[in-house]
Enzyme design. Structure first.
Site, PDB file in Angstrom:
ATOM      1  N   GLU A 119      47.036  56.909  49.517  1.00  0.00           N
ATOM      2  CA  GLU A 119      47.094  58.606  48.740  1.00  0.00           C
ATOM      3  C   GLU A 119      46.181  57.738  47.347  1.00  0.00           C
ATOM      4  O   GLU A 119      47.044  57.829  46.435  1.00  0.00           O
ATOM      5  CB  GLU A 119      47.995  59.219  48.894  1.00  0.00           C
ATOM      6  CG  GLU A 119      48.752  59.000  49.855  1.00  0.00           C
ATOM      7  CD  GLU A 119      48.443  60.556  50.803  1.00  0.00           C
ATOM      8  OE1 GLU A 119      47.836  61.213  50.011  1.00  0.00           O
ATOM      9  OE2 GLU A 119      48.409  60.156  52.085  1.00  0.00           O
ATOM     10  N   CYS A 156      47.856  63.018  40.263  1.00  0.00           N
ATOM     11  CA  CYS A 156      46.927  62.947  41.181  1.00  0.00           C
ATOM     12  C   CYS A 156      46.778  64.639  41.404  1.00  0.00           C
ATOM     13  O   CYS A 156      45.075  64.513  41.274  1.00  0.00           O
ATOM     14  CB  CYS A 156      46.972  62.255  42.039  1.00  0.00           C
ATOM     15  SG  CYS A 156      48.881  62.715  42.633  1.00  0.00           S
TER      16      CYS A 156
HETATM   17  P1  NAD Z   1      46.871  51.863  40.164  1.00  0.00           P
HETATM   18  O1  NAD Z   1      45.468  52.033  41.561  1.00  0.00           O
HETATM   19  O2  NAD Z   1      45.676  51.427  39.130  1.00  0.00           O
HETATM   20  O3  NAD Z   1      47.682  51.430  40.684  1.00  0.00           O
HETATM   21  C1  NAD Z   1      47.992  51.882  41.393  1.00  0.00           C
HETATM   22  C2  NAD Z   1      49.269  50.784  42.143  1.00  0.00           C
HETATM   23  O4  NAD Z   1      48.245  49.890  43.038  1.00  0.00           O
HETATM   24  C3  NAD Z   1      50.010  49.639  41.201  1.00  0.00           C
HETATM   25  O5  NAD Z   1      51.369  49.364  41.656  1.00  0.00           O
HETATM   26  C4  NAD Z   1      49.151  48.526  40.614  1.00  0.00           C
HETATM   27  O6  NAD Z   1      49.759  47.642  40.445  1.00  0.00           O
HETATM   28  C5  NAD Z   1      48.405  48.065  42.865  1.00  0.00           C
HETATM   29  N1  NAD Z   1      47.805  47.907  42.584  1.00  0.00           N
HETATM   30  C6  NAD Z   1      46.006  47.137  42.075  1.00  0.00           C
HETATM   31  N2  NAD Z   1      45.235  46.548  42.312  1.00  0.00           N
HETATM   32  C7  NAD Z   1      45.712  45.511  43.244  1.00  0.00           C
HETATM   33  C8  NAD Z   1      45.654  45.512  44.723  1.00  0.00           C
HETATM   34  N3  NAD Z   1      44.162  44.124  44.428  1.00  0.00           N
HETATM   35  N4  NAD Z   1      46.545  45.313  45.411  1.00  0.00           N
HETATM   36  C9  NAD Z   1      47.433  45.551  45.652  1.00  0.00           C
HETATM   37  N5  NAD Z   1      48.072  46.056  44.803  1.00  0.00           N
HETATM   38  C10 NAD Z   1      47.151  46.543  43.508  1.00  0.00           C
HETATM   39  O7  NAD Z   1      46.846  53.546  40.092  1.00  0.00           O
HETATM   40  P2  NAD Z   1      47.855  53.814  39.127  1.00  0.00           P
HETATM   41  O8  NAD Z   1      47.111  54.024  37.479  1.00  0.00           O
HETATM   42  O9  NAD Z   1      48.868  53.849  38.651  1.00  0.00           O
HETATM   43  O10 NAD Z   1      47.829  55.574  39.596  1.00  0.00           O
HETATM   44  C11 NAD Z   1      47.147  56.766  39.122  1.00  0.00           C
HETATM   45  C12 NAD Z   1      46.616  56.576  40.448  1.00  0.00           C
HETATM   46  O11 NAD Z   1      46.505  57.076  41.492  1.00  0.00           O
HETATM   47  C13 NAD Z   1      45.365  57.779  39.860  1.00  0.00           C
HETATM   48  O12 NAD Z   1      43.934  58.052  40.763  1.00  0.00           O
HETATM   49  C14 NAD Z   1      45.951  59.646  40.729  1.00  0.00           C
HETATM   50  O13 NAD Z   1      44.975  60.107  41.098  1.00  0.00           O
HETATM   51  C15 NAD Z   1      46.884  58.688  41.782  1.00  0.00           C
HETATM   52  N6  NAD Z   1      47.753  59.083  42.586  1.00  0.00           N
HETATM   53  C16 NAD Z   1      47.987  60.088  43.493  1.00  0.00           C
HETATM   54  C17 NAD Z   1      48.566  60.369  44.463  1.00  0.00           C
HETATM   55  C18 NAD Z   1      48.602  60.986  45.184  1.00  0.00           C
HETATM   56  O14 NAD Z   1      49.497  61.476  46.191  1.00  0.00           O
HETATM   57  N7  NAD Z   1      47.290  61.666  46.073  1.00  0.00           N
HETATM   58  C19 NAD Z   1      49.825  60.400  44.104  1.00  0.00           C
HETATM   59  C20 NAD Z   1      49.572  59.557  42.113  1.00  0.00           C
HETATM   60  C21 NAD Z   1      48.884  59.487  41.817  1.00  0.00           C
END
Ligand code: NAD
Length: 980
Positions: free
Chosen positions: A737, A771
């Site tokens: 997501e 998001c």
């Molecule tokens: P992010 O992608 O930076 O991090 C999300 C998670 O992924 C964190 O726990 C991070 O440590 C982990 N991660 C990062 N690199 C990784 C890798 N290479 N392998 C595995 N895990 C890894 O996102 P964020 O800044 O925490 O959140 C904001 C983003 O999330 C925004 O783009 C927002 O739109 C999206 N979001 C989407 C939804 C949805 O339901 N569609 C909900 C909330 C947030």
């Protein structure tokens, strides 16, 4: 304001009601009331409504007819629509519903003009019968309509609306109102300035001027009703100190002016969430001044409010009303998961409350002067009995209840005041709709007295007789907790209550004082490896645990989270920098996820399903966990999304390694601790703490991981997808997501105030770090100017600051790099786009002031700008296609908002959208588990939707079992079937 008022708010409805029973007149008195009420009702029913009766209008076009509903839609929107095309679209659509006149064909699309003319004529024609004195507009209308054609019809309908409006509104200005009121010699007046609550300081100043003018223009002895929410843009409990600093002096000024002019002032009643604030303010303002207050009998605490007023021992006037926002009160309580409703769910219960309150108000004639606002024969008869020779007055709405009071005046002397709305026709619309809703409903007295099918005896019957014994609330309105048939709704926290806000604030402060949120030790690679091994080993036994047992553990988790609400809110505010409101929603959503997935697991995973097939064979399909799931959550929903992913994986029979975002590890650790305490074994669920690179990446690359549930950025999702593809062994399941470039499309029929309320929530709540948050506003040129003006004013009202303070609207940006990137974006916009408005942010700290810019469509960003920055673009109605195409071309498809009163417009936008969650005429954030399953398509995510009925299946593997039941000799079910 005293304690019983707070306590009574929380009373169970049955308890509140039982107290009222004892306060009803009984025996002989009740008998006399019934007789008087019946004779009044007989006369009222047999009297032809007088001229200028809006009541008669409501009788014809009540809410139970399609015409009534269409009329309400047209009345609400038509006069504010600036451009002819949109006005015609509205009329075309609404007037094709219902049977407006005889002999016109309403099937063909192009016959709408004829039907509209018919409609206008009929409307005004019917009115003309009651309003013979004023025939000129009708004649004019007829002449216009005779020359048909769209512009003429539009004019005709507008004219009809104005005539209709004049039945409900006494004048557009106070001067006009006072002149017109001279025709009603027997009555006193209380003028009400129509309009929406203020959204901006400018609105509030405008209303202040309007009230001052009204007071000056009102004859001595008459009164003015003041709506506090019109005099301050943030008349909310959370803004209490601002309200006392800014609003109180303003009202005091009006009170002094009124005293000079010998005009009475009554503070109007509003939503129950504003009651405590209103009473405290009233307490202060009424010291030494003869002020008035409106009390709503439909509130469970109405009687306590009356007691309090009696106890004040001040010279006051009190208007007792039944209450006009009942439907809104019920909706709000359900949405916020309140333990109970602030109002009675049964109408006769409100009637009982009215009588009890009336008795109280009449009990202090030395200080209180009560006014009873009613159009109901029984209530009128009751008041006469209760009052005896004590002073009081009745109140009626302008244009309503005329027959009743006329009939009454033939036999008795009494004082009556007309509550008379004053305002421009565009401001009257919400008022008109409210009156239509209130009095056009088939439960209303006004509606029923005109309906010969309703026996008068029943209509004036003692409300006590209409109530079940013992009392129980209306079963069609379950408590918010019981809204869903298969699970409990999560419990909310009432952030409109001072004591609640104070307790939370204190808790957060003391937690802050005790624990410094330094770094949390990361999970080491060895620990991660060990945890995965444990989870893999635990899988076999966990997946065999019956789904109902797994569900029970999740339900215990939900209960525990609700019990620990304060502690979790404090943690989310401190670690996640979320405001109180956001933090409470987090806990509620997490609890909802646990219960929802628990219920889904029970329904689908407990038993295998028998599939149809040939005789002699049994075919079964069953669902099982896939193995070890990696659940990777973002920081911005540190509890809700984290818990949701974990709960789904567990409910489906997987073991889990859960990785919270590096910014919010404590919240993840706490959630896991609660899950463990609720009975999830430690080897089945383990929390891995660390950043994406050092923990996330090795976690997803591990071949023992059978599936990944990820929520976060698009970029990380791709990285994970690539890492999974590169692994040896079985291909893992991936649910990702991600983000969105979310737009709202607003047409010229939308109500600008409502649009701006929803835009402010959608774009700036949580500092835009959701998001689902709105990034783009497409607004029709026709209403763009008003929308932008309101938006700019509303931005100026936002408080950006420390989320530990309860009045903060917008907290900080999550970290310095994120803020720096946003600042760069804003700088670019400052150079190339037009600034609409911005909030102020503290000079130090990681804040970014919410801001809105206007720009052409080509300049809109096609990437997610994850912060409180709104991009506004105006469009022309005939260019809607281009707008919708632009939205599609971004490739994202997460949320979309639409604001319009025209269904065909909404349909056109929805048909073109390739978006996961579309919201119409509301904000576009805050999806509720099981109600608005959440998740996008295209670049926004893989689905299935979180909190939806298909989510758990993605965490499962399916197995079928086919048994040849004929193998042991024959198809027994064929041979042993009963004879027919
Ligand atoms: P992010 O992608 O930076 O991090 C999300 C998670 O992924 C964190 O726990 C991070 O440590 C982990 N991660 C990062 N690199 C990784 C890798 N290479 N392998 C595995 N895990 C890894 O996102 P964020 O800044 O925490 O959140 C904001 C983003 O999330 C925004 O783009 C927002 O739109 C999206 N979001 C989407 C939804 C949805 O339901 N569609 C909900 C909330 C947030």
């Amino acid at each position: 304001m005293d304690e019983p008022i707070r306590q009574d708010h929380r009373l169970a409805e049955a308890d509140a009601l039982e107290r009222l029973r004892a306060l009803q007149p009984g025996g002989e008195v009740s008998q006399r009331i019934a007789e008087h009420a019946l004779s009044l009702a007989r006369e009222v029913r047999s009297t032809r409504p007088a001229a200028l009766s809006a009541e008669s209008f409501l009788r014809h076009y009540g809410l139970s007819t399609p015409e009534g509903v269409a009329l309400m839609c047209v009345a609400e929107a038509l006069l504010r629509i600036p451009d002819p095309e949109t006005a015609d679209a509205l009329l075309r659509e609404k007037l094709s519903a219902g049977e407006w006149g005889k002999g016109s064909s309403q099937d063909a699309e192009d016959s709408w003009a004829a039907s509209a003319a018919d409609w206008a004529l009929m409307l005004t024609g019917t009115l003309a019968r009651w309003r013979e004195a004023d025939a000129e507009p009708i004649a004019q209308l007829k002449r216009l309509a005779a020359r048909l054609g769209e512009p003429v019809v539009r004019t005709a309908v507008r004219q009809a609306m104005r005539i209709l409006a004049s039945q409900f509104v006494i004048g557009e200005t106070i001067e006009e109102a006072v002149t017109r009121s001279r025709a009603f010699e027997a009555y006193r007046f209380s003028y009400d300035m129509l309009g929406e609550a203020a959204r901006t300081a400018e609105d509030a100043a405008r209303y202040f001027d309007a009230y001052s003018r009204a007071i000056r223009g009102t004859p001595a002895g008459d009164g003015v009703s003041v709506k506090l929410s019109a005099l301050h843009p943030r008349f909310e409990e959370a803004k209490r100190s601002r309200v006392f600093d800014e609003l109180a002096p303003r009202v005091a000024q009006l009170v002094r002016l009124a005293e000079q002019c010998a005009v009475g002032i009554t503070i109007d009643a509003e939503e129950s969430e504003r009651l405590e604030l209103t009473l405290d303010l009233f307490e202060e303002l009424s010291r030494g001044h003869a002020l008035g207050l409106a009390v709503q009998a439909y509130q469970k605490r109405a009687l306590a409010v009356c007691d309090w007023l009696v106890g004040l021992r001040r010279r006051l006037s009190v208007r007792l009303v039944k209450g006009a926002y009942w439907d809104g009160e019920i909706k709000r309580a359900q949405q916020f998961g309140m333990p109970d409703y602030p109002v009675f769910t049964r109408k006769p219960a409100t009637d009982l409350s009215y009588v009890a309150c009336a008795g109280r108000l009449l009990s202090a004639p030395a200080t209180l002067y009560p006014a009873f606002a009613t159009h109901n024969c029984r209530t009128v008869a009751t008041i006469f009995e209760l009052a005896g020779d004590r002073p009081f007055e009745f109140q009626k709405l302008f244009g309503m209840g005329d027959t009743l009071y006329e009939v009454l005046s033939r036999t008795r002397a009494f004082a009556c005041r007309i509550y008379a709305p004053v305002g421009s026709f565009t401001d009257l619309l919400p008022y008109l709709v409210r009156r239509l809703l209130e009095n056009g409903a088939n439960t209303s007295f006004v509606h029923q007295i005109a309906d010969p099918a309703v026996p008068l005896e029943a209509l004036v019957a003692d409300p006590l007789e209409a109530l079940p014994e013992p009392y129980s609330p209306d079963p069609r309105i379950p408590l918010p907790r019981n809204l869903y048939p298969d699970r409990m709704n999560s419990l909310g926290v009432d952030l409109a209550r001072r004591d609640v806000l104070d307790r939370l604030e204190e808790k957060i402060r003391s937690d802050r004082g005790r624990a410094n949120l330094g770094a949390v030790e990361s999970t080491t690679p060895q620990e991660l490896d060990f945890s995965i091994a444990r989870a893999a080993a635990a899988f076999d036994s966990w997946t065999r645990v019956p789904a109902s047992e797994r569900a029970a553990a999740l339900e215990r988790t939900a209960d525990a989270m609700e019990r620990r609400m304060q502690e979790l809110v404090s943690l989310i505010v401190r670690e996640g920098s979320r405001t109180y409101g956001d933090a409470v929603s987090e806990v509620r959503e997490a609890a909802d996820f646990c219960r929802y997935y628990g219920a889904q697991g029970r329904a689908n995973f407990e038993e295998s399903v028998l599939l149809p097939g040939p005789a002699g064979e049994r075919n079964q399909l069953s669902l099982h966990g896939r193995g070890v799931f990696a659940c990777i959550a973002p920081w911005n929903f540190p509890l809700a999304i984290f818990t949701g992913q974990v709960a789904a994986a567990l409910a489906a029979g997987n073991t889990v390694i859960a990785k919270p975002a590096e910014q919010t590890p404590r919240i993840g650790l706490r959630a896991v601790e609660i899950l463990h305490q609720a009975g999830i074994p430690p080897d089945v669920l383990c929390c891995a703490v660390g950043d994406g690179e050092t923990i996330g990446a090795p976690l997803v690359a591990d071949p023992r991981i059978a599936g990944v549930a990820f929520t976060g950025s698009d970029e990380t999702a791709r990285r994970i997808n690539a890492a999974l593809a590169a692994r040896p062994g079985p291909i893992a399941a991936l649910i990702a997501e991600t983000g969105g470039v979310n737009a709202m499309v607003v047409d010229a029929s939308a109500l600008p105030e409502q649009v701006v309320d929803d835009v402010v929530v959608s774009a700036f709540q949580s500092a835009g770090q959701r998001c689902s948050a709105q990034r783009i506003l497409f607004v029709d040129e026709g209403c763009a100017e008003r929308v932008m003006r309101l938006l700019s004013g509303a931005l100026a009202e936002l408080k950006v600051g420390d989320p530990a303070e309860p009045d903060t609207d917008v907290g900080p940006i999550i970290d310095a790099p994120a803020r720096a990137a946003l600042l760069r974006h804003v700088e670019k916009l400052r150079a190339g786009a037009r600034l609409i408005g911005e909030a102020r942010a503290p000079a130090s700290g990681n804040y970014l002031a919410p801001v809105a810019f206007e720009m052409p469509i080509e300049a809109l960003p096609r990437i997610e700008v994850f912060g409180p920055v709104l991009h506004v673009c105006t469009y022309r109605r005939d260019n809607l296609g281009r707008v919708l195409q632009w939205i599609r071309e971004t490739g994202y498809g997460l949320t979309l908002g639409v604001h319009s009163r025209i269904q065909s417009f909404v349909d056109a936008v929805v048909a073109e959208a390739r978006v996961g969650n579309v919201y119409v005429n509301r904000s576009m954030i805050g999806a509720v588990v099981g109600v608005q399953p959440f998740g996008g398509e295209g670049l926004s995510g893989t689905g299935p939707k979180a909190g939806g009925p298909h989510y758990l299946f993605r965490f499962a593997t399916e197995r079928t079992l086919t048994v040849n039941t004929a193998a042991v000799g024959g198809v027994t079910e064929l041979l042993t079937r009963p004879l027919i």
